[in-house]
Design a protein around this motif. Sequence first.
Motif, short mmCIF file in Angstrom:
data_model
loop_
_atom_site.label_atom_id
_atom_site.label_comp_id
_atom_site.label_asym_id
_atom_site.label_seq_id
_atom_site.Cartn_x
_atom_site.Cartn_y
_atom_site.Cartn_z
N LEU A 142 52.64 50.51 43.06
CA LEU A 142 51.67 50.66 43.98
C LEU A 142 51.80 52.01 44.02
O LEU A 142 50.06 52.78 43.85
CB LEU A 142 51.24 49.58 44.92
N LEU A 148 41.09 41.31 44.13
CA LEU A 148 42.70 39.99 44.52
C LEU A 148 42.00 38.22 43.84
O LEU A 148 40.98 38.36 44.29
CB LEU A 148 42.64 40.10 46.01
N LYS A 183 38.13 48.24 50.40
CA LYS A 183 39.31 48.68 49.42
C LYS A 183 39.53 47.23 48.73
O LYS A 183 39.81 47.51 47.15
CB LYS A 183 40.87 48.63 50.46
N TYR A 184 39.13 45.91 49.32
CA TYR A 184 39.94 44.85 48.52
C TYR A 184 38.61 43.74 47.95
O TYR A 184 37.39 44.01 49.22
CB TYR A 184 40.53 44.28 49.14
N ILE A 189 43.73 54.72 42.59
CA ILE A 189 42.85 53.05 42.64
C ILE A 189 41.75 52.98 43.98
O ILE A 189 42.34 53.31 45.01
CB ILE A 189 44.15 52.33 43.04
N HIS A 227 56.06 45.70 44.81
CA HIS A 227 54.80 45.74 44.00
C HIS A 227 54.91 47.60 44.97
O HIS A 227 53.88 48.08 44.93
CB HIS A 227 53.61 44.93 45.05
N THR A 233 40.83 47.09 44.56
CA THR A 233 41.36 46.34 44.43
C THR A 233 40.96 44.76 44.24
O THR A 233 40.42 44.67 45.78
CB THR A 233 42.97 46.16 45.13
N TYR A 253 48.13 39.98 50.50
CA TYR A 253 47.13 41.74 50.55
C TYR A 253 46.36 41.31 52.16
O TYR A 253 46.58 42.46 52.55
CB TYR A 253 46.44 41.39 49.34
N ILE A 286 40.85 51.19 39.12
CA ILE A 286 40.58 49.73 39.16
C ILE A 286 42.01 48.39 39.08
O ILE A 286 42.39 48.90 37.91
CB ILE A 286 39.42 49.05 38.73
N LEU A 287 42.24 48.45 40.60
CA LEU A 287 43.77 46.89 40.39
C LEU A 287 42.94 45.76 40.09
O LEU A 287 42.39 45.19 41.53
CB LEU A 287 44.64 47.84 41.02
N ILE A 288 43.62 45.12 39.70
CA ILE A 288 43.31 43.72 39.55
C ILE A 288 45.22 42.90 39.67
O ILE A 288 45.86 43.05 38.84
CB ILE A 288 43.02 43.08 37.96
N ILE A 289 45.38 42.82 41.07
CA ILE A 289 46.58 41.51 41.53
C ILE A 289 45.65 39.22 41.08
O ILE A 289 44.83 39.77 41.82
CB ILE A 289 46.18 42.01 43.05
#
Length: 191
Positions: free
Chosen positions: A109, A120, A151-152, A115, A105, A118, A129, A33-36
């Motif tokens: 990434l 956002l 994805k997002y 991941i 980035h 993500t 993004y 899990i990616l937090i941007i």
Amino acid sequence: MLFEDEIMADPLNAEFTKKGWRPVYWIDEQARILIIGQAPGRKVQDTGIMWNDASGDRLREWLGVDRDTFYHSGLFAVLPMDCYYPGKASSGDKPPRKEFAEQWHTRMLAKMPDIKLTILIGSYAQRYYLGLSRQARITDVIQNYQSYLPKYLPIVHPSPRNNIWLKRNPWFEQEVIPELQKKVQAIMKES
């Protein structure tokens, strides 16, 4: 930490390196899990720990995880739009520098191939993004979050400054947050 020395040596970041600041982010090659988000606030810059403030407390609540899971499970990574506190503006903080994400980035990434989701957070990450125009209303983007899945998942910034927005948009905590928690729990169970 991956990239830290390169980021600090980059002329783009010379003013921050001169202050003795370290870039604030974390990459975990095992992350799912990616937090941007936008950029660290002053407290986060001072401690060097992402989401180590009131916004982070609310974010963890929204994710449905405790501090230990967030910081130590290896499931989460955090990549802000800029890894340095940008300074104060007339209301709130200055925006993140656009060139930081453009320069760093893609490489960062690439170090996180697993991941699954993500998240956002806020307009800067969402515009970058999701390819949104400046005219795109972030409320509309968040309300239509399902169109960006799997994805997002765009969400509002968890800052206390957004309490008025949260009161005006109760659907967010009634609909989006349960979906976010469901996705996070599913990914955690897979790992």
